[in-house]
Design a protein around this motif. Structure first.
Motif, mmCIF file in Angstrom:
data_model
loop_
_atom_site.group_PDB
_atom_site.id
_atom_site.type_symbol
_atom_site.label_atom_id
_atom_site.label_comp_id
_atom_site.label_asym_id
_atom_site.label_seq_id
_atom_site.Cartn_x
_atom_site.Cartn_y
_atom_site.Cartn_z
ATOM 1 N N GLN A 121 -3.166 -43.546 19.865
ATOM 2 C CA GLN A 121 -2.453 -43.224 21.404
ATOM 3 C C GLN A 121 -1.578 -43.147 21.975
ATOM 4 O O GLN A 121 -0.944 -43.644 21.789
ATOM 5 N N GLN A 122 -0.971 -42.156 21.780
ATOM 6 C CA GLN A 122 -0.032 -42.642 22.465
ATOM 7 C C GLN A 122 0.962 -41.860 23.720
ATOM 8 O O GLN A 122 0.147 -40.844 24.419
ATOM 9 N N ALA A 123 1.778 -42.724 24.941
ATOM 10 C CA ALA A 123 1.393 -42.124 26.310
ATOM 11 C C ALA A 123 2.830 -42.402 26.030
ATOM 12 O O ALA A 123 4.245 -42.797 25.581
ATOM 13 N N LEU A 124 3.855 -42.207 27.268
ATOM 14 C CA LEU A 124 4.967 -42.074 28.344
ATOM 15 C C LEU A 124 4.749 -43.069 29.043
ATOM 16 O O LEU A 124 3.994 -43.537 30.275
ATOM 17 N N ILE A 125 5.980 -43.637 28.602
ATOM 18 C CA ILE A 125 6.153 -44.805 30.262
ATOM 19 C C ILE A 125 6.950 -44.604 31.545
ATOM 20 O O ILE A 125 8.060 -43.298 30.935
ATOM 21 N N GLY A 126 6.938 -44.411 32.301
ATOM 22 C CA GLY A 126 7.764 -43.300 33.686
ATOM 23 C C GLY A 126 8.766 -43.562 33.453
ATOM 24 O O GLY A 126 9.416 -43.536 33.284
ATOM 25 N N GLU A 127 8.981 -42.176 34.236
ATOM 26 C CA GLU A 127 10.928 -42.227 33.706
ATOM 27 C C GLU A 127 11.502 -43.250 34.628
ATOM 28 O O GLU A 127 12.626 -43.038 33.668
ATOM 29 N N ASN A 128 11.340 -44.045 35.289
ATOM 30 C CA ASN A 128 12.513 -44.813 36.151
ATOM 31 C C ASN A 128 11.221 -46.308 35.751
ATOM 32 O O ASN A 128 12.134 -47.738 36.042
ATOM 33 N N ILE A 129 10.591 -47.150 34.425
ATOM 34 C CA ILE A 129 9.771 -47.766 34.949
ATOM 35 C C ILE A 129 10.788 -48.651 33.807
ATOM 36 O O ILE A 129 11.212 -49.611 34.699
ATOM 37 N N TYR A 130 10.981 -48.259 32.348
ATOM 38 C CA TYR A 130 11.861 -48.722 31.451
ATOM 39 C C TYR A 130 12.523 -48.233 31.031
ATOM 40 O O TYR A 130 12.772 -46.713 30.703
ATOM 41 N N ARG A 131 14.310 -48.997 31.082
ATOM 42 C CA ARG A 131 14.999 -47.890 30.890
ATOM 43 C C ARG A 131 16.325 -48.635 30.113
ATOM 44 O O ARG A 131 16.735 -49.626 29.991
ATOM 45 N N PRO A 132 15.384 -49.025 28.459
ATOM 46 C CA PRO A 132 15.985 -49.108 27.346
ATOM 47 C C PRO A 132 17.649 -48.780 27.162
ATOM 48 O O PRO A 132 17.757 -47.811 26.623
ATOM 49 N N MET A 133 18.423 -49.688 26.441
ATOM 50 C CA MET A 133 19.221 -49.373 25.428
ATOM 51 C C MET A 133 18.870 -48.786 23.991
ATOM 52 O O MET A 133 17.756 -49.607 23.430
ATOM 53 N N TRP A 134 19.464 -48.378 23.684
ATOM 54 C CA TRP A 134 19.356 -47.338 22.286
ATOM 55 C C TRP A 134 19.650 -48.184 20.999
ATOM 56 O O TRP A 134 19.051 -48.721 20.178
ATOM 57 N N SER A 135 20.968 -48.867 21.246
ATOM 58 C CA SER A 135 21.136 -49.913 19.625
ATOM 59 C C SER A 135 22.000 -50.762 20.473
ATOM 60 O O SER A 135 22.490 -50.848 21.834
ATOM 61 N N GLY A 136 22.861 -51.681 19.631
ATOM 62 C CA GLY A 136 23.561 -52.304 19.498
ATOM 63 C C GLY A 136 22.816 -53.427 19.932
ATOM 64 O O GLY A 136 22.252 -54.025 19.633
ATOM 65 N N ALA A 137 23.555 -54.665 20.565
ATOM 66 C CA ALA A 137 23.084 -55.963 20.248
ATOM 67 C C ALA A 137 21.962 -56.500 21.260
ATOM 68 O O ALA A 137 21.868 -57.148 21.446
ATOM 69 N N TYR A 138 22.351 -55.310 22.323
ATOM 70 C CA TYR A 138 20.822 -55.440 23.344
ATOM 71 C C TYR A 138 20.048 -54.421 23.237
ATOM 72 O O TYR A 138 18.903 -53.851 24.686
ATOM 73 N N GLU A 139 20.010 -53.722 22.159
ATOM 74 C CA GLU A 139 19.319 -52.502 21.939
ATOM 75 C C GLU A 139 17.760 -52.960 22.758
ATOM 76 O O GLU A 139 16.971 -54.152 21.922
#
Length: 180
Positions: A121-139
């Motif tokens: 099942q696919q879902a979306l985490i809301g707009e401002n709950i989680y803003r992950p870095m996409w790449s790099g050391a802190y991905e």
């Protein structure tokens, strides 16, 4: 005594913008706050050297010594090199963001409690709950958490610079008295 007054003022502005990132859901506004926070968190070092360092040359001397250490990947200051510096450069030089700008899709594997059949099942985490870095050391790390770490890191660095400035100036004064 505090010799890093101007750098601390910039850091205070970073904290103010960081607070706005917590609740902002407008995409454009959030992105502008992110750009502001990232640019300011890097500006702390520039103001430290150029403004506070001009007022007290010992601050410039110490901050230059520390900057060489911060730029060394093995020195344990990865928040500077891998986040503060990298994200600022990506934004200012390419207008690329290492952080997500919208809802995060999540794929969950689930099991039907009646049939035992597995399904996704696919879902979306809301707009401002989680803003992950996409790449790099802190991905995968939330960018706001990295800003918090950067603020804490800068506070520690500025405290260290102020303490070391006091010590070096006291040594200089002590040497001067011996010559009298």
């Amino acid at each position: 005594m505090i010799y890093t007054t101007h750098a601390r003022r910039v850091l205070s502005d970073v904290e103010a913008v960081r607070a706005k990132l917590e609740n902002e859901v407008g995409r454009t506004e959030w992105r502008l706050y992110w750009v502001t926070a990232v640019v300011l968190v890097r500006a702390v070092g520039h103001v430290l050297t150029k403004v506070d360092g001009a007022a007290a040359p010992v601050v410039r001397e110490i901050s230059n010594e520390l900057h060489r250490r911060w730029k060394n990947a093995n020195a344990g200051d990865s928040i500077f090199l891998d986040f503060i510096e990298q994200e600022r450069n990506s934004i200012l030089k390419e207008y690329e963001f290492g952080i997500s700008e919208g809802p995060i899709p999540v794929l969950a594997k689930m099991q039907n409690s009646v049939t035992g059949e597995f399904f996704e099942q696919q879902a979306l985490i809301g707009e401002n709950i989680y803003r992950p870095m996409w790449s790099g050391a802190y991905e995968g790390e939330d960018g706001r958490t990295l800003l918090d770490e950067a603020i804490s890191w800068w506070t520690t660095q500025l405290d260290c610079i102020d303490k070391e400035s006091v010590l070096r100036l006291a040594r200089i004064r002590q040497r001067g008295k011996k010559c009298d």
